[in-house]
Design a protein around this motif. Structure first.
Motif: not given
Length: 729
Positions: A426-430, A452-458, A622-624
């Motif tokens: 349901x979520x992925x990283x860039x 700055x959000x490139x390694x978040x999962x979302x 979206x997750x951290x």
């Protein structure tokens, strides 16, 4: 005005004939053999000129000059040429190329849907369907309200819906799930019903040479759809009509931007039509593929030249862009089938060698956090780069037949692909990192140009292309597990549980099933059934020295690693493989150790704490992810040749109701010992480069766990090692 009218009329006339009839309205100027032109009889057709070229050893291509056309002579003329000359529009000419047939695949891909996932692999595809893939059409604006179906989403490059369909079409048919196929039909029906009168597919608001790009993945999607719906007579005429108008535009608005750097994906579709389309327009298709190659970026020259970066790229150019590079790996092989030039084939090896020498990572992919980034394990890799790289290696194996390419595709699939997706998909990283200590918003970061959000999962961290494009990863892998060999057999190229059904040229049905817990375990059970004998080839991994095979309960025999193992099948044939999975150590950046067992990379387990930052429809968030346990350990490893002295492998099998690519569901793990390195800290929010091994530490010895890289969201995959002092603790 006369010429303008004739050129406009070419929209309907270019490419309306087969190879011997040539490409009407297209000239190939200059390069004439001495003594040209040859005056023909008044009633002679272009096929006469074509036959003259066929019988002349010097001739490479030809051009036919129509009689009485805009001041031309009263009799037709034939020009034979000893060089492959560029194409140009001329309504008074017809031209063609000698020997315009493609080299066959080394191993021919099977039609979409021929391979069906089984066991844990079917569960993995079902997780994908139950996650983002099966829901994007229900809530994500760039698919649900896409400009491809008359909406306001997927603007700009218009690539996100084509990306999604390119993976979602095979997914829906591999799972045989009507609800998913209904989504596919909705999009395909709308796109075909709203094709413009001149043949253009989809939105038409770009006027530069970048306008072609999004149509490349859309054509791949439509041709896969045709393979499972061959009775739908709309697909091939629609694609051909589009290619005619695209080619007209290409004469005046050549490929540029993404189109120019990804030309090989257009050529793939054109080649598919040459081999399978029965269009009667072979010369048109041949010339279009040639035109795309000529207008496309020179990837061969890039890899051979001085512009290729041997470290983190200082130029943020299109050539250094990671996704372009991932796609380019197959371009030499794709073009080799048309050029028949061994230099194009051989370029594939040079590209892989150079790319992975300077940018290769332990997970099987390469560093490219937007652009080529070197091999420091905290530099990132875009998810699009992973799936495009996989598809390139799958294509390379099909064209060239070298097992190393299939092995690389498998390595990327079992490591890099699941590592950048949450277990429920349901979520992925860039961007993913091999050494990923956290997955948080970082304003000042180690990667070069992404946000700055490139390694978040979302849902769509940093940029939404990967939300569409990740869908092709697992389905294309399934499609390429089996291929056809030229002797009427089947090739098991990548090992996974599945069943394949194929037909031989004499109409015999072949069925092969594979039952296995590979990649976590080396046992593989293969059952082949057919009314006629056929050869089955099984790729044995290069690292699997000591692998044995038993056929129909006979005596075990040793098989050679890195080769295709041939089994002659007749009636029902049972093959039991015991793939030898010994622990292996690979030294990487600063002599850090990467630990492998079988095709799997194992990384340090790090405790993970999810915090939801934003919520969307369904289960999309979206997750951290922050670490709850230390990440900065050095591994106790006394002898690289005998890692089993320090590492204990534990296999526990599938865990009930848990995805196999998850911390809680992983079927395997490695128990080890290590010491903390207090001085190894974060740098720009990510793990600093691992200190040069061997290292020393005065911290106590602790028990640590290594998990399959693809089962983790946080991990350290390139681990510094302690100076050997004998076994401690």
């Amino acid at each position: 005005m006369f010429l303008v009218a004739l050129f406009c009329a070419l929209v309907f006339h270019v490419g309306s004939a087969s190879l011997s009839d040539g490409d009407d309205g297209v000239d190939r100027m200059d390069g004439d053999i001495a003594g040209m032109p040859i005056t023909l009889q008044a009633n002679d057709k272009p096929s006469v000129c074509s036959k003259m070229c066929d019988s002349n050893p010097q001739c490479v291509c030809w051009a036919y000059c129509k009689a009485n056309c805009s001041g031309d002579p009263s009799a037709p003329l034939c020009y034979l040429k000893d060089k492959l000359m560029p194409q140009s529009l001329n309504p008074c000419r017809v031209s063609g190329v000698k020997n315009a047939t493609l080299l066959p695949y080394a191993f021919k891909p099977l039609p979409t849907g021929a391979v069906k996932p089984q066991g844990w692999l079917k569960e993995q595809l079902q997780i994908q369907a139950d996650g983002l893939s099966g829901h994007l059409a229900l809530f994500w604006i760039d698919v649900a309200n896409s400009s491809w179906i008359g909406g306001k989403g997927d603007t700009g490059l218009h690539e996100r819906t084509p990306y999604w369909l390119n993976g979602f079409v095979p997914l829906s048919y591999q799972l045989d799930e009507p609800s998913l196929q209904a989504q596919v039909h909705k999009y395909v029906d709308y796109i075909l019903e709203h094709q413009s009168s001149d043949g253009w597919l989809g939105p038409e608001d770009d006027k530069d040479g970048n306008m072609y790009w999004s149509k490349f993945p859309m054509m791949l999607a439509l041709l896969q759809y045709h393979e499972v719906n061959s009775s739908d007579t709309r697909i091939l005429p629609a694609v051909m009509k589009f290619l005619h108008t695209a080619r007209q535009k290409m004469f005046t608005v050549p490929l540029s931007g993404w189109s120019q750097y990804r030309w090989e994906d257009m050529v793939l579709s054109v080649h598919w039509l040459l081999e399978n389309g029965n269009t009667g327009e072979e010369q048109f298709l041949w010339d279009l593929a040639e035109q795309a190659k000529q207008q496309g970026f020179d990837w061969k020259g890039y890899y051979e030249g001085n512009d290729f970066p041997t470290g983190s790229a200082s130029s943020l150019s299109m050539a250094n862009h990671g996704v372009n590079v991932g796609q380019s790996l197959k371009s030499g092989a794709v073009w080799y089938r048309q050029s028949k030039d061994d230099a194009d084939r051989n370029s594939s090896y040079q590209r892989v060698e150079r790319l992975f020498k300077y940018h290769g990572l332990a997970s099987g992919t390469f560093g490219a956090d937007e652009h080529l980034a070197g091999n420091m394990p905290s530099r990132g890799t875009e998810l699009c780069t992973v799936v495009e790289g996989m598809f390139s290696f799958e294509t390379l194996f099909a064209v060239i037949g070298d097992p190393m390419f299939a092995e690389q595709a498998e390595k990327m699939c079992y490591n890099a692909l699941p590592a950048t997706l949450t277990p429920d998909m349901w979520a992925h990283q860039y961007l993913q990192e091999v050494n990923e200590a956290n997955a948080v918003h970082i304003d000042h970061h180690v990667w070069a140009s992404d946000g700055p959000d490139s390694i978040l999962y979302g849902l769509e961290p940093n940029y939404g292309c990967c939300t569409g494009n990740f869908n092709q990863g697992w389905p294309k892998f399934v499609s390429h597990i089996f291929l056809q060999s030229p002797d009427g057999g089947l090739i098991l190229s990548m090992i996974a549980p599945c069943v394949v059904t194929a037909m031989t040229s004499d109409g015999s049905k072949q069925m092969v099933s594979v039952d296995t817990m590979y990649p976590w375990d080396g046992g593989v059970s293969i059952t082949a059934q057919s009314s006629s004998p056929f050869p089955l080839y099984v790729r044995i991994p290069s690292w699997a020295t000591g692998t044995s095979a038993t056929i129909n309960g006979g005596k075990p025999q040793m098989v050679e690693a890195g080769q295709l193992f041939k089994v002659q099948c007749s009636g029902t044939t049972k093959v039991m493989l015991n793939i030898n999975m010994t622990l292996r150590v690979e030294r990487r950046f600063n002599q850090a150790a990467s630990i492998y067992k079988g095709p799997l990379l194992y990384g340090l387990e790090i405790g993970e704490n999810y915090t939801a930052l934003r919520s969307y429809d369904f289960n999309s968030k979206d997750y951290q992810i922050t670490n709850t346990t230390p990440w900065n350990y050095a591994l106790q490893l006394d002898d690289d040749k005998h890692p089993e002295m320090n590492l204990e492998f534990m296999y526990r099998g599938l865990q009930s109701d848990q995805p196999p690519f998850s911390i809680t569901g992983s079927p395997a793990m490695i128990k080890a010992k290590g010491r903390l390195l207090p001085d190894w800290q974060l740098d720009l929010g990510s793990a600093a480069a691992p200190p040069a091994s061997p290292v020393t530490s005065n911290q106590p010895v602790e028990d640590i766990t290594l998990l399959p890289f693809g089962a983790t969201e946080l991990r350290i995959g390139e681990i510094p090692t302690l100076k050997p002092t004998g076994r401690e603790g």
